[in-house]
Design a protein around this motif. Structure first.
Motif, short mmCIF file in Angstrom:
data_model
loop_
_atom_site.label_atom_id
_atom_site.label_comp_id
_atom_site.label_asym_id
_atom_site.label_seq_id
_atom_site.Cartn_x
_atom_site.Cartn_y
_atom_site.Cartn_z
N GLY A 71 25.42 -34.82 37.90
CA GLY A 71 24.18 -34.13 37.58
C GLY A 71 23.27 -33.97 38.79
O GLY A 71 22.63 -32.93 38.97
N HIS A 95 13.58 -35.26 36.52
CA HIS A 95 14.35 -36.36 37.15
C HIS A 95 14.23 -36.19 38.66
O HIS A 95 14.07 -35.08 39.18
CB HIS A 95 15.81 -36.23 36.71
CG HIS A 95 16.68 -37.37 37.15
ND1 HIS A 95 17.26 -37.41 38.39
CD2 HIS A 95 17.06 -38.50 36.51
CE1 HIS A 95 17.97 -38.53 38.49
NE2 HIS A 95 17.87 -39.21 37.37
N ALA A 97 16.35 -36.07 40.83
CA ALA A 97 17.34 -35.16 41.42
C ALA A 97 16.74 -33.77 41.59
O ALA A 97 17.08 -33.05 42.55
CB ALA A 97 18.59 -35.09 40.52
N ASP A 192 17.58 -28.62 33.77
CA ASP A 192 18.41 -29.82 33.84
C ASP A 192 18.64 -30.25 32.40
O ASP A 192 17.74 -30.79 31.75
CB ASP A 192 17.63 -30.87 34.65
CG ASP A 192 18.32 -32.21 34.68
OD1 ASP A 192 19.13 -32.48 33.78
OD2 ASP A 192 18.02 -33.02 35.58
N VAL A 194 20.90 -32.39 31.44
CA VAL A 194 21.73 -33.60 31.49
C VAL A 194 21.51 -34.50 30.27
O VAL A 194 22.47 -35.05 29.72
CB VAL A 194 21.44 -34.35 32.83
CG1 VAL A 194 21.98 -35.77 32.80
CG2 VAL A 194 22.03 -33.57 34.00
N GLN A 195 20.26 -34.62 29.82
CA GLN A 195 19.99 -35.53 28.68
C GLN A 195 20.03 -34.81 27.34
O GLN A 195 19.78 -35.44 26.31
CB GLN A 195 18.62 -36.20 28.86
CG GLN A 195 18.57 -37.18 30.01
CD GLN A 195 19.34 -38.47 29.74
OE1 GLN A 195 19.67 -38.80 28.59
NE2 GLN A 195 19.64 -39.22 30.79
N SER A 215 25.92 -33.30 33.10
CA SER A 215 26.59 -34.44 33.74
C SER A 215 27.44 -35.15 32.70
O SER A 215 26.94 -35.54 31.64
CB SER A 215 25.53 -35.39 34.30
OG SER A 215 26.14 -36.58 34.75
N1 PLP Z 1 19.03 -35.41 35.42
C1 PLP Z 1 18.69 -36.22 34.42
C2 PLP Z 1 17.71 -35.76 33.40
C3 PLP Z 1 19.27 -37.50 34.34
O1 PLP Z 1 18.93 -38.31 33.33
C4 PLP Z 1 20.19 -37.91 35.34
C5 PLP Z 1 20.77 -39.27 35.31
O2 PLP Z 1 20.11 -40.22 34.94
C6 PLP Z 1 20.51 -37.00 36.35
C7 PLP Z 1 19.92 -35.77 36.36
C8 PLP Z 1 21.50 -37.35 37.41
O3 PLP Z 1 22.81 -37.25 36.92
P1 PLP Z 1 24.01 -38.06 37.63
O4 PLP Z 1 23.82 -39.49 37.26
O5 PLP Z 1 25.25 -37.47 37.04
O6 PLP Z 1 23.91 -37.80 39.09
#
Ligand code: PLP
Length: 413
Positions: A71, A95, A97, A192, A194-195, A215
């Motif tokens: 992610g 996040h 990132a 994003d 991811v969650q 992710s």
């Molecule tokens: N974005 C969000 C909202 C996340 O919760 C996370 C991980 O905690 C990430 C990005 C980063 O993903 P990864 O752990 O696969 O690098």
């Protein structure tokens, strides 16, 4: 037995994903998909099959799926690879990132309301005035071809997450997209997600976004593999140079087993989501309601109805998150302060700060996150352990008055 309540950090791998990965770690699936022989072709087929699963789940074409190393890399690729270049905006609760990528590119953040949702008026202000309609005659203040209004540099990217990793609050993404299309038609929208994948249909929840990050390890796949979906013919500049894999958008030998694991987990979640949301949502509500009733002063962060089913986030006055998480671990409950900090430093979460949560409350943040393996017994364990740990911390704080030396590092945070 440990009560694992940290699924938002990583969730156990689904058996279907493990099986798919093991098959690709043995012959003939172990090949390098870029090769020209039968072993390479088998690996390439596995990657392309996985691409189709991701595309179908995200409402995209297979050619729009770029596999990444997780992610974080997906978020970085969306922000650093945006094209054309220009100003970037993201919500203040992203996040790291996204947040750190946006900072590195000189971008700015948009505030959130006390419920943790992006402040749409702030977004409108940050995007400036709408561009003049093409047919409108130029006004004296606006020379032909230029945008009216105050935006200093036109935005090239707006990044707002689908659901927050600490609080679980779902963002009003469709409204963010509507505002961005109106006020900055040339800007791309990144989300994003991811969650979100466990809890929301990702195609519907991210509909209209140009760039979507996912992710695998958040929905039952392996760690270290993710994807960026590049919709609407959005252009991406190359940020990882090399052998030209992923149509030149992300070089590097594919993580074939990981990609297959991602797709297998995603296929299960797509099937299972409705039942999962109901089952886990009920468990989460029992947990949150039980803790609110048994821990004096505890407050829930954000509105329950805005949140994904798997996250219970509370702020508990009179305790420090790190001490609480430590005591819970000793009691066999895996929990989190909400935001992991690689340096180990005690920091108030930027998410809670952006929501205006008072520091005294934010210092006692506790995230209990549930997932596909969570049981009634896990919830019972937390309902017993959290009030006991809070009582113990509060009584030791009362017995030994905390003397907090004014340390420059602490006051600087
Ligand atoms: N974005 C969000 C909202 C996340 O919760 C996370 C991980 O905690 C990430 C990005 C980063 O993903 P990864 O752990 O696969 O690098």
């Amino acid at each position: 037995m440990v009560a694992y309540l940290d699924h938002a950090a990583t969730t156990p791998i689904r058996p279907e994903a493990r099986r798919a990965m093991l098959a690709l770690m043995s012959e003939p699936g172990f090949g390098n998909p870029s090769g020209a022989h039968s072993v390479a072709r088998a690996a390439r087929r596995a990657v392309e099959d996985a691409r189709e699963v991701v595309a179908a789940a995200l409402g995209a074409e297979p050619s729009q799926v770029v596999f990444t190393g997780g992610g974080t890399e997906s978020d970085n690729l969306a922000v650093a690879g945006r094209s054309p270049r220009g100003h970037i905006l993201c919500s203040a609760v992203e996040h790291d990132a996204v947040l750190e990528s946006v900072r590195a590119a000189g971008g700015t953040t948009v505030g959130v309301n006390p419920e943790g949702q992006v402040d749409l008026d702030d977004l409108k202000r940050a995007l400036g005035a709408e561009p003049a309609p093409a047919a409108a005659p130029p006004t004296p203040a606006a020379p032909p071809g230029s945008a009216r209004g105050s935006a200093p540099t036109p935005a090239s990217l707006v990044s707002v997450m689908t659901a927050n990793n600490e609080t679980g609050v779902v963002q009003p993404l469709d409204r963010v997209i509507g505002i961005t299309r109106r006020k900055a038609p040339a800007a791309l929208v990144h989300t994003d997600a991811v969650q979100a994948v466990n809890w929301l249909d990702p195609a519907a929840a991210t509909a209209g976004a140009d760039l979507v990050s996912i992710s695998a390890h958040k929905f039952g796949g392996p760690q270290g593999v993710g994807a960026l979906v590049v919709r609407n013919a959005a252009d991406l500049d190359v940020t990882v140079h090399g052998g030209g894999q992923e149509a030149g958008r992300r070089s590097g030998t594919h993580n074939v087993a990981g990609i297959a694991g991602l797709a297998a987990a995603l296929a299960v979640v797509q099937e299972d989501r409705e039942a999962l949301v109901k089952r886990v949502g009920d468990l989460r509500d029992r947990l949150a309601d039980g803790l609110l009733a048994s821990v004096p002063g505890a407050v829930e962060t954000g509105r329950r109805e805005d949140k994904v089913a798997g996250i219970c986030h509370l702020c508990i006055p009179g305790v420090e998150s790190e001490a609480l998480v430590f005591l819970l671990d000793q009691a066999g409950v895996c929990a989190s302060a909400g935001s992991a900090c690689a340096s180990g430093a005690t920091q108030v979460s930027h998410v809670l700060r952006a929501m205006g949560v008072p520091e005294e409350l934010a210092r006692g943040a506790l995230r209990l996150s549930l997932g596909w393996t969570t049981t009634e017994e896990d919830v019972d364990a937390a309902l017993e352990a959290v009030p006991a740990a809070v009582a113990r911390l509060r009584s030791s704080a009362a017995a030994v008055p905390a003397v907090r030396a004014p340390s420059p590092a602490r006051s600087a945070r």
